[in-house]
Design an enzyme around this catalytic site. Structure first.
Site, PDB file in Angstrom:
ATOM      1  N   HIS A  92       0.860  -1.192   0.000  1.00 42.45           N
ATOM      2  CA  HIS A  92       0.000   0.000   0.000  1.00 42.45           C
ATOM      3  C   HIS A  92       0.893   1.237   0.000  1.00 42.45           C
ATOM      4  O   HIS A  92       1.291   1.740   1.055  1.00 42.45           O
ATOM      5  CB  HIS A  92      -0.939  -0.028   1.211  1.00 42.45           C
ATOM      6  CG  HIS A  92      -1.954   1.083   1.209  1.00 42.45           C
ATOM      7  ND1 HIS A  92      -3.140   1.007   1.911  1.00 42.45           N
ATOM      8  CD2 HIS A  92      -1.958   2.295   0.610  1.00 42.45           C
ATOM      9  CE1 HIS A  92      -3.833   2.119   1.735  1.00 42.45           C
ATOM     10  NE2 HIS A  92      -3.127   2.926   0.956  1.00 42.45           N
ATOM     11  N   HIS A  96       1.315   4.876  -2.435  1.00 43.29           N
ATOM     12  CA  HIS A  96       0.983   5.730  -3.580  1.00 43.29           C
ATOM     13  C   HIS A  96       2.288   6.390  -3.991  1.00 43.29           C
ATOM     14  O   HIS A  96       2.860   7.146  -3.198  1.00 43.29           O
ATOM     15  CB  HIS A  96      -0.037   6.791  -3.173  1.00 43.29           C
ATOM     16  CG  HIS A  96      -1.297   6.203  -2.608  1.00 43.29           C
ATOM     17  ND1 HIS A  96      -2.425   5.975  -3.366  1.00 43.29           N
ATOM     18  CD2 HIS A  96      -1.599   5.756  -1.353  1.00 43.29           C
ATOM     19  CE1 HIS A  96      -3.374   5.432  -2.606  1.00 43.29           C
ATOM     20  NE2 HIS A  96      -2.893   5.290  -1.370  1.00 43.29           N
ATOM     21  N   HIS A 102      -9.570   0.997  -1.501  1.00 42.69           N
ATOM     22  CA  HIS A 102      -9.527   1.672  -0.206  1.00 42.69           C
ATOM     23  C   HIS A 102     -10.952   1.612   0.365  1.00 42.69           C
ATOM     24  O   HIS A 102     -11.912   2.008  -0.316  1.00 42.69           O
ATOM     25  CB  HIS A 102      -9.142   3.136  -0.365  1.00 42.69           C
ATOM     26  CG  HIS A 102      -7.675   3.388  -0.571  1.00 42.69           C
ATOM     27  ND1 HIS A 102      -6.936   2.817  -1.567  1.00 42.69           N
ATOM     28  CD2 HIS A 102      -6.798   4.185   0.126  1.00 42.69           C
ATOM     29  CE1 HIS A 102      -5.683   3.243  -1.495  1.00 42.69           C
ATOM     30  NE2 HIS A 102      -5.572   4.078  -0.465  1.00 42.69           N
ATOM     31  N   GLU A 142     -11.349   3.535   5.659  1.00 40.78           N
ATOM     32  CA  GLU A 142     -10.309   4.437   6.197  1.00 40.78           C
ATOM     33  C   GLU A 142     -11.049   5.518   6.993  1.00 40.78           C
ATOM     34  O   GLU A 142     -10.920   5.591   8.213  1.00 40.78           O
ATOM     35  CB  GLU A 142      -9.491   5.047   5.044  1.00 40.78           C
ATOM     36  CG  GLU A 142      -8.364   5.966   5.507  1.00 40.78           C
ATOM     37  CD  GLU A 142      -7.613   6.628   4.344  1.00 40.78           C
ATOM     38  OE1 GLU A 142      -8.161   6.695   3.224  1.00 40.78           O
ATOM     39  OE2 GLU A 142      -6.472   7.097   4.579  1.00 40.78           O
ATOM     40  N   ASP A 145       1.768   3.991   2.856  1.00 43.61           N
ATOM     41  CA  ASP A 145       0.737   4.816   2.224  1.00 43.61           C
ATOM     42  C   ASP A 145       1.349   6.008   1.455  1.00 43.61           C
ATOM     43  O   ASP A 145       1.479   5.942   0.232  1.00 43.61           O
ATOM     44  CB  ASP A 145      -0.285   5.292   3.272  1.00 43.61           C
ATOM     45  CG  ASP A 145      -1.654   5.635   2.690  1.00 43.61           C
ATOM     46  OD1 ASP A 145      -1.844   5.473   1.472  1.00 43.61           O
ATOM     47  OD2 ASP A 145      -2.548   6.065   3.468  1.00 43.61           O
ATOM     48  N   ASP A 146       1.695   7.070   2.159  1.00 41.65           N
ATOM     49  CA  ASP A 146       2.267   8.276   1.537  1.00 41.65           C
ATOM     50  C   ASP A 146       3.432   8.756   2.412  1.00 41.65           C
ATOM     51  O   ASP A 146       3.311   9.755   3.135  1.00 41.65           O
ATOM     52  CB  ASP A 146       1.196   9.379   1.453  1.00 41.65           C
ATOM     53  CG  ASP A 146      -0.009   8.932   0.645  1.00 41.65           C
ATOM     54  OD1 ASP A 146       0.085   8.904  -0.589  1.00 41.65           O
ATOM     55  OD2 ASP A 146      -1.040   8.588   1.265  1.00 41.65           O
TER      56      ASP A 146
HETATM   57  N1  ADE Z   1      -4.490   8.774  -2.019  1.00 39.45           N
HETATM   58  C1  ADE Z   1      -3.250   8.840  -1.493  1.00 39.45           C
HETATM   59  N2  ADE Z   1      -3.292   8.483  -0.207  1.00 39.45           N
HETATM   60  C2  ADE Z   1      -4.570   8.170   0.092  1.00 39.45           C
HETATM   61  C3  ADE Z   1      -5.233   7.720   1.256  1.00 39.45           C
HETATM   62  N3  ADE Z   1      -4.603   7.530   2.412  1.00 39.45           N
HETATM   63  N4  ADE Z   1      -6.556   7.513   1.183  1.00 39.45           N
HETATM   64  C4  ADE Z   1      -7.227   7.726   0.037  1.00 39.45           C
HETATM   65  N5  ADE Z   1      -6.640   8.144  -1.080  1.00 39.45           N
HETATM   66  C5  ADE Z   1      -5.318   8.359  -1.061  1.00 39.45           C
HETATM   67 ZN    ZN Z   2      -3.756   4.763   0.386  1.00 38.58          ZN
END
Ligand code: ADE
Ligand code: ZN
Length: 336
Positions: free
Chosen positions: A17, A19, A197, A200, A278-279
Protein backbone atom coordinates in the site's frame (compact mmCIF):
# COMPACT_ATOMS: atom_id res chain seq x y z
CA UNK A 1 14.27 3.31 18.10
CA UNK A 2 11.88 0.55 18.96
CA UNK A 3 12.68 -2.40 21.21
CA UNK A 4 12.51 -4.54 18.08
CA UNK A 5 14.30 -2.23 15.63
CA UNK A 6 16.94 -4.80 14.87
CA UNK A 7 14.42 -7.54 14.04
CA UNK A 8 12.35 -5.10 11.95
CA UNK A 9 15.42 -4.01 10.00
CA UNK A 10 16.53 -7.58 9.32
CA UNK A 11 13.16 -8.86 8.09
CA UNK A 12 12.55 -8.75 4.33
CA UNK A 13 9.21 -7.08 3.66
CA UNK A 14 6.76 -6.35 0.86
CA UNK A 15 5.02 -3.00 0.58
CA UNK A 16 1.45 -3.44 -0.68
CA UNK A 17 0.00 0.00 0.00
CA UNK A 18 2.08 2.83 -1.38
CA UNK A 19 0.98 5.73 -3.58
CA UNK A 20 4.06 6.64 -5.56
CA UNK A 21 2.97 10.29 -5.66
CA UNK A 22 2.85 10.14 -1.85
CA UNK A 23 6.57 9.34 -1.76
CA UNK A 24 7.39 12.68 -3.41
CA UNK A 25 9.72 14.34 -0.91
CA UNK A 26 9.71 18.16 -0.76
CA UNK A 27 13.44 18.33 -1.59
CA UNK A 28 12.85 16.52 -4.89
CA UNK A 29 9.63 18.46 -5.49
CA UNK A 30 11.55 21.74 -5.20
CA UNK A 31 14.33 20.50 -7.49
CA UNK A 32 11.85 19.35 -10.16
CA UNK A 33 9.86 22.60 -9.85
CA UNK A 34 13.06 24.50 -10.60
CA UNK A 35 13.97 22.19 -13.48
CA UNK A 36 10.50 22.69 -15.01
CA UNK A 37 10.35 26.40 -14.08
CA UNK A 38 7.13 26.00 -12.10
CA UNK A 39 6.18 28.16 -9.14
CA UNK A 40 5.32 26.31 -5.94
CA UNK A 41 3.81 27.79 -2.80
CA UNK A 42 6.82 26.72 -0.65
CA UNK A 43 10.12 28.60 -0.67
CA UNK A 44 11.89 26.39 1.83
CA UNK A 45 11.79 22.82 3.08
CA UNK A 46 10.53 24.09 6.41
CA UNK A 47 7.59 25.84 4.75
CA UNK A 48 6.69 22.66 2.90
CA UNK A 49 6.88 20.53 6.03
CA UNK A 50 4.85 23.09 7.97
CA UNK A 51 2.04 22.70 5.43
CA UNK A 52 1.98 18.93 6.07
CA UNK A 53 -0.31 19.22 9.05
CA UNK A 54 -3.64 17.56 8.36
CA UNK A 55 -6.74 16.92 10.39
CA UNK A 56 -8.47 14.65 7.88
CA UNK A 57 -8.09 12.86 4.55
CA UNK A 58 -9.38 15.76 2.42
CA UNK A 59 -6.91 18.26 3.88
CA UNK A 60 -4.11 15.87 2.98
CA UNK A 61 -5.45 15.19 -0.52
CA UNK A 62 -5.58 18.92 -1.32
CA UNK A 63 -1.83 19.23 -0.62
CA UNK A 64 -1.04 15.87 -2.26
CA UNK A 65 -2.65 16.88 -5.58
CA UNK A 66 -0.98 20.28 -5.41
CA UNK A 67 2.46 18.73 -4.84
CA UNK A 68 2.31 16.49 -7.90
CA UNK A 69 1.57 19.48 -10.15
CA UNK A 70 5.31 19.92 -10.81
CA UNK A 71 5.54 16.45 -12.42
CA UNK A 72 5.53 16.94 -16.19
CA UNK A 73 8.05 14.68 -17.95
CA UNK A 74 8.92 10.99 -18.04
CA UNK A 75 12.17 11.92 -16.29
CA UNK A 76 10.17 13.49 -13.42
CA UNK A 77 8.09 10.34 -12.89
CA UNK A 78 11.19 8.21 -13.15
CA UNK A 79 13.09 10.30 -10.60
CA UNK A 80 10.26 10.22 -8.07
CA UNK A 81 9.87 6.44 -8.38
CA UNK A 82 13.61 5.81 -8.28
CA UNK A 83 13.99 7.91 -5.13
CA UNK A 84 11.34 5.77 -3.40
CA UNK A 85 13.02 2.52 -4.44
CA UNK A 86 16.46 3.64 -3.29
CA UNK A 87 14.98 4.75 0.03
CA UNK A 88 13.09 1.55 0.81
CA UNK A 89 16.02 -0.66 -0.13
CA UNK A 90 17.47 0.59 3.17
CA UNK A 91 14.35 -0.74 4.93
CA UNK A 92 14.76 -4.20 3.40
CA UNK A 93 11.66 -3.84 1.22
CA UNK A 94 12.23 -6.47 -1.47
CA UNK A 95 8.89 -6.33 -3.28
CA UNK A 96 6.43 -3.49 -3.86
CA UNK A 97 2.93 -3.31 -5.34
CA UNK A 98 2.60 0.37 -6.07
CA UNK A 99 -0.44 2.58 -6.74
CA UNK A 100 -0.33 5.49 -9.12
CA UNK A 101 -3.04 8.09 -9.79
CA UNK A 102 -3.07 8.73 -13.56
CA UNK A 103 -6.19 10.92 -13.51
CA UNK A 104 -4.40 13.41 -11.28
CA UNK A 105 -1.91 13.86 -14.15
CA UNK A 106 -4.02 13.43 -17.28
CA UNK A 107 -6.48 16.06 -16.04
CA UNK A 108 -3.51 18.49 -15.91
CA UNK A 109 -2.68 17.67 -19.52
CA UNK A 110 0.15 15.21 -18.86
CA UNK A 111 -0.32 12.26 -21.25
CA UNK A 112 -0.92 8.84 -19.71
CA UNK A 113 2.12 7.42 -21.52
CA UNK A 114 4.48 9.98 -19.94
CA UNK A 115 3.33 8.94 -16.45
CA UNK A 116 3.39 5.19 -17.09
CA UNK A 117 6.67 5.06 -19.01
CA UNK A 118 8.50 7.14 -16.41
CA UNK A 119 7.34 4.95 -13.53
CA UNK A 120 7.90 1.70 -15.44
CA UNK A 121 11.46 2.68 -16.37
CA UNK A 122 12.33 3.22 -12.71
CA UNK A 123 10.66 -0.05 -11.65
CA UNK A 124 12.68 -1.95 -14.26
CA UNK A 125 15.85 -0.29 -13.03
CA UNK A 126 14.86 -1.07 -9.43
CA UNK A 127 14.73 -4.77 -10.19
CA UNK A 128 18.02 -4.75 -12.13
CA UNK A 129 20.05 -2.54 -9.79
CA UNK A 130 18.42 -2.95 -6.36
CA UNK A 131 16.82 -6.40 -6.65
CA UNK A 132 13.38 -5.00 -5.75
CA UNK A 133 10.57 -6.71 -7.67
CA UNK A 134 7.42 -4.73 -8.32
CA UNK A 135 3.92 -4.56 -9.69
CA UNK A 136 1.91 -1.51 -10.65
CA UNK A 137 -1.72 -0.84 -9.67
CA UNK A 138 -3.65 1.83 -11.57
CA UNK A 139 -5.94 3.71 -9.19
CA UNK A 140 -9.24 5.38 -10.02
CA UNK A 141 -10.00 8.62 -8.19
CA UNK A 142 -13.32 8.04 -6.45
CA UNK A 143 -14.28 11.73 -6.30
CA UNK A 144 -14.54 11.54 -10.11
CA UNK A 145 -17.31 9.67 -11.91
CA UNK A 146 -17.49 6.04 -13.00
CA UNK A 147 -17.57 7.39 -16.58
CA UNK A 148 -14.23 9.13 -15.98
CA UNK A 149 -12.90 5.77 -14.79
CA UNK A 150 -14.01 4.11 -18.03
CA UNK A 151 -12.22 6.85 -20.01
CA UNK A 152 -9.01 6.10 -18.09
CA UNK A 153 -9.43 2.37 -18.62
CA UNK A 154 -9.67 2.94 -22.40
CA UNK A 155 -6.81 5.41 -22.49
CA UNK A 156 -4.54 2.97 -20.67
CA UNK A 157 -5.18 -0.02 -22.99
CA UNK A 158 -1.67 0.00 -24.57
CA UNK A 159 -0.17 -0.40 -21.07
CA UNK A 160 -2.61 -2.93 -19.58
CA UNK A 161 -0.05 -5.72 -19.68
CA UNK A 162 2.07 -3.67 -17.26
CA UNK A 163 -0.56 -3.46 -14.50
CA UNK A 164 -1.45 -6.25 -12.16
CA UNK A 165 -4.50 -4.53 -10.79
CA UNK A 166 -6.64 -1.47 -10.33
CA UNK A 167 -7.34 0.54 -7.20
CA UNK A 168 -9.84 3.00 -5.78
CA UNK A 169 -8.57 5.95 -3.77
CA UNK A 170 -9.05 9.65 -2.95
CA UNK A 171 -11.97 11.13 -0.94
CA UNK A 172 -13.83 8.19 0.56
CA UNK A 173 -16.92 9.49 2.32
CA UNK A 174 -19.78 10.04 -0.14
CA UNK A 175 -18.11 7.88 -2.79
CA UNK A 176 -18.94 4.25 -1.92
CA UNK A 177 -17.50 1.30 -3.85
CA UNK A 178 -20.90 0.61 -5.43
CA UNK A 179 -20.58 3.88 -7.38
CA UNK A 180 -18.00 1.96 -9.46
CA UNK A 181 -19.65 -1.46 -9.69
CA UNK A 182 -19.75 -1.57 -13.51
CA UNK A 183 -16.18 -0.32 -13.83
CA UNK A 184 -14.78 -2.94 -11.48
CA UNK A 185 -16.80 -5.68 -13.21
CA UNK A 186 -15.12 -4.68 -16.46
CA UNK A 187 -11.69 -4.60 -14.78
CA UNK A 188 -12.28 -8.07 -13.35
CA UNK A 189 -13.18 -9.36 -16.86
CA UNK A 190 -9.90 -7.86 -18.11
CA UNK A 191 -8.05 -9.94 -15.54
CA UNK A 192 -7.07 -7.16 -13.13
CA UNK A 193 -6.84 -7.69 -9.39
CA UNK A 194 -9.13 -5.33 -7.47
CA UNK A 195 -7.72 -3.31 -4.56
CA UNK A 196 -10.13 -0.89 -2.92
CA UNK A 197 -9.53 1.67 -0.21
CA UNK A 198 -12.40 1.10 2.21
CA UNK A 199 -13.05 1.82 5.86
CA UNK A 200 -10.31 4.44 6.20
CA UNK A 201 -12.79 7.22 6.99
CA UNK A 202 -15.81 5.55 5.42
CA UNK A 203 -18.19 3.29 7.35
CA UNK A 204 -18.04 -0.53 7.60
CA UNK A 205 -20.73 -0.71 4.87
CA UNK A 206 -18.11 0.48 2.38
CA UNK A 207 -15.85 -2.45 3.32
CA UNK A 208 -18.83 -4.76 2.98
CA UNK A 209 -19.59 -3.39 -0.51
CA UNK A 210 -15.95 -3.66 -1.57
CA UNK A 211 -15.74 -7.22 -0.35
CA UNK A 212 -19.15 -8.70 -1.11
CA UNK A 213 -20.58 -6.59 -3.96
CA UNK A 214 -17.38 -5.81 -5.84
CA UNK A 215 -15.31 -8.88 -4.89
CA UNK A 216 -12.18 -6.99 -3.83
CA UNK A 217 -8.96 -9.02 -3.75
CA UNK A 218 -7.50 -6.66 -1.16
CA UNK A 219 -8.89 -4.03 1.19
CA UNK A 220 -6.71 -0.96 1.68
CA UNK A 221 -6.92 0.30 5.28
CA UNK A 222 -10.14 -1.45 6.36
CA UNK A 223 -9.84 -0.08 9.90
CA UNK A 224 -13.56 0.45 10.33
CA UNK A 225 -14.39 -3.15 9.37
CA UNK A 226 -13.59 -3.89 13.01
CA UNK A 227 -16.89 -2.23 13.99
CA UNK A 228 -18.82 -5.12 12.40
CA UNK A 229 -18.34 -8.65 13.82
CA UNK A 230 -19.98 -10.27 10.77
CA UNK A 231 -17.49 -8.49 8.52
CA UNK A 232 -14.58 -9.64 10.68
CA UNK A 233 -15.83 -13.19 10.19
CA UNK A 234 -15.88 -12.73 6.38
CA UNK A 235 -12.36 -11.25 6.43
CA UNK A 236 -11.15 -14.20 8.48
CA UNK A 237 -12.88 -16.83 6.32
CA UNK A 238 -11.72 -15.33 3.03
CA UNK A 239 -8.25 -14.29 4.30
CA UNK A 240 -8.64 -11.11 2.30
CA UNK A 241 -5.49 -9.03 2.90
CA UNK A 242 -5.87 -5.75 4.83
CA UNK A 243 -3.15 -3.20 4.12
CA UNK A 244 -2.85 -1.16 7.29
CA UNK A 245 -0.91 2.11 7.35
CA UNK A 246 -0.12 3.16 10.94
CA UNK A 247 1.55 6.56 10.46
CA UNK A 248 -1.06 7.49 7.86
CA UNK A 249 -3.85 6.70 10.31
CA UNK A 250 -2.18 8.93 12.87
CA UNK A 251 -1.40 11.83 10.47
CA UNK A 252 -4.92 11.88 9.01
CA UNK A 253 -6.56 11.61 12.45
CA UNK A 254 -8.22 8.32 11.52
CA UNK A 255 -6.82 7.48 14.97
CA UNK A 256 -6.03 10.00 17.70
CA UNK A 257 -3.61 7.51 19.27
CA UNK A 258 -1.81 4.56 17.66
CA UNK A 259 -2.68 2.55 20.75
CA UNK A 260 -6.18 2.42 19.25
CA UNK A 261 -4.91 0.84 16.01
CA UNK A 262 -6.74 -2.39 15.10
CA UNK A 263 -3.56 -4.19 13.99
CA UNK A 264 -2.98 -6.26 17.11
CA UNK A 265 -6.63 -7.33 17.34
CA UNK A 266 -6.59 -8.18 13.65
CA UNK A 267 -3.55 -10.41 14.18
CA UNK A 268 -5.17 -12.05 17.20
CA UNK A 269 -8.38 -12.58 15.21
CA UNK A 270 -6.44 -14.36 12.48
CA UNK A 271 -6.92 -11.67 9.81
CA UNK A 272 -4.32 -11.22 7.08
CA UNK A 273 -3.13 -7.73 8.03
CA UNK A 274 0.17 -6.18 6.98
CA UNK A 275 1.92 -2.85 7.61
CA UNK A 276 2.59 -0.22 4.93
CA UNK A 277 3.52 3.43 4.53
CA UNK A 278 0.74 4.82 2.22
CA UNK A 279 2.27 8.28 1.54
CA UNK A 280 5.61 8.25 3.36
CA UNK A 281 6.78 11.72 2.29
CA UNK A 282 3.70 13.22 3.96
CA UNK A 283 3.17 11.01 6.99
CA UNK A 284 6.63 11.00 8.56
CA UNK A 285 7.95 7.56 7.84
CA UNK A 286 8.81 4.79 5.42
CA UNK A 287 8.29 1.08 6.01
CA UNK A 288 10.47 0.41 9.04
CA UNK A 289 9.28 3.54 10.83
CA UNK A 290 5.71 2.26 10.41
CA UNK A 291 6.71 -1.11 11.87
CA UNK A 292 8.50 0.56 14.77
CA UNK A 293 5.62 2.91 15.54
CA UNK A 294 2.99 0.17 15.58
CA UNK A 295 5.26 -2.20 17.52
CA UNK A 296 5.82 0.37 20.24
CA UNK A 297 2.21 1.57 20.40
CA UNK A 298 0.72 -1.92 20.66
CA UNK A 299 3.64 -3.63 22.37
CA UNK A 300 3.79 -6.24 19.60
CA UNK A 301 5.80 -9.38 20.24
CA UNK A 302 8.62 -10.58 17.98
CA UNK A 303 6.27 -13.30 16.70
CA UNK A 304 3.63 -10.73 15.80
CA UNK A 305 6.18 -8.59 13.93
CA UNK A 306 7.32 -11.65 12.01
CA UNK A 307 3.68 -12.48 11.23
CA UNK A 308 3.19 -8.99 9.78
CA UNK A 309 6.20 -9.45 7.50
CA UNK A 310 4.98 -12.92 6.46
CA UNK A 311 1.51 -11.48 5.75
CA UNK A 312 3.02 -8.87 3.44
CA UNK A 313 4.17 -11.66 1.12
CA UNK A 314 1.16 -13.92 1.60
CA UNK A 315 -1.13 -10.97 0.81
CA UNK A 316 0.84 -9.97 -2.30
CA UNK A 317 0.06 -10.88 -5.91
CA UNK A 318 3.28 -12.88 -6.23
CA UNK A 319 3.00 -16.49 -7.42
CA UNK A 320 2.90 -19.17 -4.72
CA UNK A 321 6.45 -20.24 -5.54
CA UNK A 322 7.72 -16.66 -5.23
CA UNK A 323 5.84 -16.26 -1.93
CA UNK A 324 7.42 -19.48 -0.67
CA UNK A 325 10.91 -18.19 -1.48
CA UNK A 326 10.31 -14.99 0.50
CA UNK A 327 8.73 -16.86 3.42
CA UNK A 328 11.69 -19.23 3.65
CA UNK A 329 14.03 -16.23 3.56
CA UNK A 330 12.16 -14.91 6.60
CA UNK A 331 12.66 -18.30 8.31
CA UNK A 332 16.38 -18.10 7.49
CA UNK A 333 16.68 -14.58 8.91
CA UNK A 334 14.91 -15.58 12.15
CA UNK A 335 17.02 -18.68 12.54
CA UNK A 336 20.17 -16.55 12.11
N1 ADE B 1 -4.49 8.77 -2.02
C1 ADE B 1 -3.25 8.84 -1.49
N2 ADE B 1 -3.29 8.48 -0.21
C2 ADE B 1 -4.57 8.17 0.09
C3 ADE B 1 -5.23 7.72 1.26
N3 ADE B 1 -4.60 7.53 2.41
N4 ADE B 1 -6.56 7.51 1.18
C4 ADE B 1 -7.23 7.73 0.04
N5 ADE B 1 -6.64 8.14 -1.08
C5 ADE B 1 -5.32 8.36 -1.06
ZN1 ZN C 1 -3.76 4.76 0.39
Amino acid sequence: MSAHSDLIARLPKAELHLHIEGSFEPELMMAIAERNRIDIPFKTLEEAKAAYDFSNLQEFLDIYYQGMNVLRTEQDFHDMTWAYLERVRQDNVVHVEMFFDPQAHTERGVPFGVVAEGILAALKRGEAELGITSELIMSFLRHLSEGDGFVLLDESIPWHEHFIGVGLDSSEVGHPPLKFKGLFERCRELGFKLCLHAGEEGPPEYVREALLDIGADRIDHGNRAMEDPALIQVLRDTQTPLTNCPLSNLSLCVLDDLKKSPVKTQLEEGLLVCVNSDDPAYFGGYMNQNYEAITDALDLSADQIIQLARNSFTGSFLSQSQKDLHLSEIDRVIAG
